[in-house]
Design an enzyme around this catalytic site. Structure first.
Site, PDB file in Angstrom:
ATOM      1  N   HIS A 139      36.721  23.407  83.739  1.00 17.92           N
ATOM      2  CA  HIS A 139      36.943  22.330  84.722  1.00 17.92           C
ATOM      3  C   HIS A 139      35.968  22.379  85.912  1.00 17.92           C
ATOM      4  CE1 HIS A 139      39.426  24.980  87.228  1.00 17.92           C
ATOM      5  NE2 HIS A 139      40.405  25.015  86.378  1.00 17.92           N
ATOM      6  N   HIS A 153      52.562  31.521  83.395  1.00 17.88           N
ATOM      7  CA  HIS A 153      51.802  30.478  84.086  1.00 17.88           C
ATOM      8  C   HIS A 153      51.658  29.273  83.164  1.00 17.88           C
ATOM      9  CE1 HIS A 153      48.933  28.545  86.568  1.00 17.88           C
ATOM     10  NE2 HIS A 153      47.838  29.215  86.280  1.00 17.88           N
ATOM     11  N   GLU A 167      49.577  26.669  83.449  1.00 19.68           N
ATOM     12  CA  GLU A 167      48.280  26.002  83.307  1.00 19.68           C
ATOM     13  C   GLU A 167      47.868  26.042  81.822  1.00 19.68           C
ATOM     14  OE1 GLU A 167      45.272  27.258  86.105  1.00 19.68           O
ATOM     15  OE2 GLU A 167      44.112  25.424  85.746  1.00 19.68           O
ATOM     16  N   ASP A 199      45.344  26.570  80.020  1.00 20.37           N
ATOM     17  CA  ASP A 199      44.553  27.643  79.402  1.00 20.37           C
ATOM     18  C   ASP A 199      45.457  28.790  78.930  1.00 20.37           C
ATOM     19  OD1 ASP A 199      44.911  27.943  82.189  1.00 20.37           O
ATOM     20  OD2 ASP A 199      43.195  29.263  82.414  1.00 20.37           O
ATOM     21  N   HIS A 240      48.883  31.343  90.668  1.00 21.00           N
ATOM     22  CA  HIS A 240      47.925  30.313  90.971  1.00 21.00           C
ATOM     23  C   HIS A 240      48.531  28.917  91.163  1.00 21.00           C
ATOM     24  CE1 HIS A 240      44.455  27.800  89.004  1.00 21.00           C
ATOM     25  NE2 HIS A 240      44.322  27.777  90.296  1.00 21.00           N
ATOM     26  N   ASP A 280      46.758  35.081  86.358  1.00 12.30           N
ATOM     27  CA  ASP A 280      45.398  34.777  86.832  1.00 12.30           C
ATOM     28  C   ASP A 280      44.902  35.791  87.883  1.00 12.30           C
ATOM     29  OD1 ASP A 280      44.734  32.560  85.308  1.00 12.30           O
ATOM     30  OD2 ASP A 280      45.506  31.112  86.754  1.00 12.30           O
ATOM     31  N   TYR A 333      35.149  34.440  90.344  1.00 13.37           N
ATOM     32  CA  TYR A 333      36.449  33.887  89.962  1.00 13.37           C
ATOM     33  C   TYR A 333      37.303  33.655  91.212  1.00 13.37           C
ATOM     34  CZ  TYR A 333      40.915  33.635  87.459  1.00 13.37           C
ATOM     35  OH  TYR A 333      42.134  33.235  86.954  1.00 13.37           O
ATOM     36  N   HIS A 384      42.706  36.538  82.176  1.00 12.84           N
ATOM     37  CA  HIS A 384      41.291  36.299  81.835  1.00 12.84           C
ATOM     38  C   HIS A 384      40.504  37.590  82.033  1.00 12.84           C
ATOM     39  CE1 HIS A 384      41.694  31.902  81.898  1.00 12.84           C
ATOM     40  NE2 HIS A 384      42.297  32.011  83.059  1.00 12.84           N
TER      41      HIS A 384
HETATM   42 FE   LIG Z   1      45.602  29.204  86.543  1.00 10.96          FE
HETATM   43 FE   LIG Z   2      43.826  30.843  83.996  1.00  9.55          FE
END
Ligand SMILES: [Fe+2]
Ligand SMILES: [Fe+2]
Length: 396
Positions: free
Chosen positions: A25, A79, A81, A83, A146, A165, A193, A224
């Site tokens: 993104h 989370h 999100e 991903d 996040h 995250d 990051y 990640h």
């Molecule tokens: Fe995130």
């Molecule tokens: Fe993430």
């Protein structure tokens, strides 16, 4: 894509490496990324997070190398999100009896993204626990670190934190752990990051870190990048500095130009700021990447930002930079706007307004010139550079 790796006894990293992703993104992931998921094999089987949905079959293949995915009892969704959550429908299809564990905001996010009206979702909050046999997992909500739904999962008996995250890096490598990659590269990716994903959440990070620090851990497994088993103290110390955007003796001259006039001004500002002990950098927006620029901004002491005037307006490259900067909300910076114009100004003034809205304390009114800087204007530019350097020298 990576095979499962046992990171603690009966706990496996089963996520995937996305070596080729370069645009996350808008974040330029020059080293790719990973979407980490973890399988805990106990009397009950728990999967912590999923992966981007285009890798869902790979996730299930990895799980199948250890246990039949149908046997998953819990999907812990740290989370929402996509991903990390967009393979949830695939996991739930493979393990229809599984119970999802999420915060209240996580439950609502999963339902909004994926429907899942027939999924069993148990809502947890900070302090809630889940016994899966020899282990009792506990959950700590970390809202806005996040997203509002975010939480981390802790296994005290393993001294292991699934940190979501937090402490992540967009970094695909053949290694799995932080001591399997060069330290400087690891910290550079962690900083990048933080700067591009987390910088605007400094206040939240300051609130969240103490909760993380009080846990007895020797491993942090983020969503990640590399798993931390050696450098947790370095990450905690860095996050403390980054949460304040702790300034260093660094002056960034960030600009774009049409007919080299604003560039001449930028170079004169750089010249004024250049001295031993001050890291002065010239960054032309049209040839540099915003992701890398924000990594430099994170610990800069001062920013001089220049735009010429195009159609009574700021140059689009400078507007994009200003918009991204404003969203990331850097703190503890001083700065100034500059730029050339023809018959009607506007570019430098708009940069100045953007810097003000971002919370950057400007040391002077916008420094402008008509058409081309003359000797007096260039001298003023050098003075501006020197003033910024004077002011950031205190951070040595
Ligand atoms: Fe995130
Ligand atoms: Fe993430």
């Amino acid at each position: 894509m990576g095979n499962p790796v046992e990171i603690k006894k009966n706990i496996y990293s089963v996520g995937v490496k996305d070596w080729n992703v370069r645009d996350f993104h808008g974040y330029t992931t020059s080293r790719g990324s990973t979407y980490n998921a973890y399988l805990i094999v106990d009397e009950k089987i728990a999967l912590v997070d999923t992966v981007k949905n285009r890798f869902s079959s790979r996730l299930l293949e990895n799980i199948a190398k250890i246990v039949d995915p149908a046997k998953i009892d819990y999907l812990i969704s740290n989370h929402t999100e996509p991903d990390h959550s967009s393979s949830t429908p695939h996991v739930m299809a493979a393990a229809p009896g599984a119970t999802i564990i999420a915060t209240a905001a996580g439950k609502s996010g999963l339902e909004k993204y994926y429907g899942g009206s027939d999924w069993k979702i148990n809502v947890v909050k900070t302090g809630d626990t889940l016994n899966i046999g020899s282990r009792t997992l506990s959950f700590v909500a970390t809202p806005m670190a996040h997203w509002p739904d975010s939480m981390v999962t802790y296994s005290p008996s393993d001294k292991l934190l699934f940190s979501m995250d937090i402490f992540g890096q967009h970094f695909a490598s053949s290694g799995c752990f932080d001591d399997e990659v060069p330290y400087d590269e690891l910290m550079r990716e962690a900083k990048k990051y933080y700067a591009n994903i987390i910088m605007h959440l400094g206040k939240v990070v300051k609130k969240t870190l103490p909760a993380v620090e009080q846990l007895d851990i020797d491993m942090a497994a983020p969503a990640h990048g590399l798993i931390l088993r050696k450098h947790i103290p370095d990450f905690v110390a860095s996050y403390k500095d980054w949460a304040d955007c702790k300034p260093t003796p660094k002056v960034l001259v960030i600009y774009d130009t049409m007919w080299m006039s604003t560039e001449q001004m930028a170079k004169a500002i750089l010249e004024g700021a250049t001295r031993p002990g001050v890291d002065a950098k010239l960054i032309k927006l049209s040839v540099n990447d915003l992701t890398e620029i924000m990594t430099e901004v994170l610990d800069a002491g001062a920013l001089a930002v220049g735009s010429p005037t195009l159609n009574n307006n700021i140059l689009p490259t400078c507007a994009a930079f200003c918009a991204y900067l404003r969203g990331l909300k850097p703190t503890n910076k001083i700065g100034a706007a500059f730029g050339s114009h023809g018959w009607a100004g506007g570019g430098a003034k708009q940069v100045d307004e953007e810097l003000e809205k971002t919370g950057i304390a400007r040391v002077r009114e916008p420094l402008t010139c008509v058409y081309k800087p003359d000797a007096a204007t260039l001298e003023e530019c050098r003075k501006l550079g020197a003033e910024l350097a004077d002011k950031v020298e205190q951070y040595k």
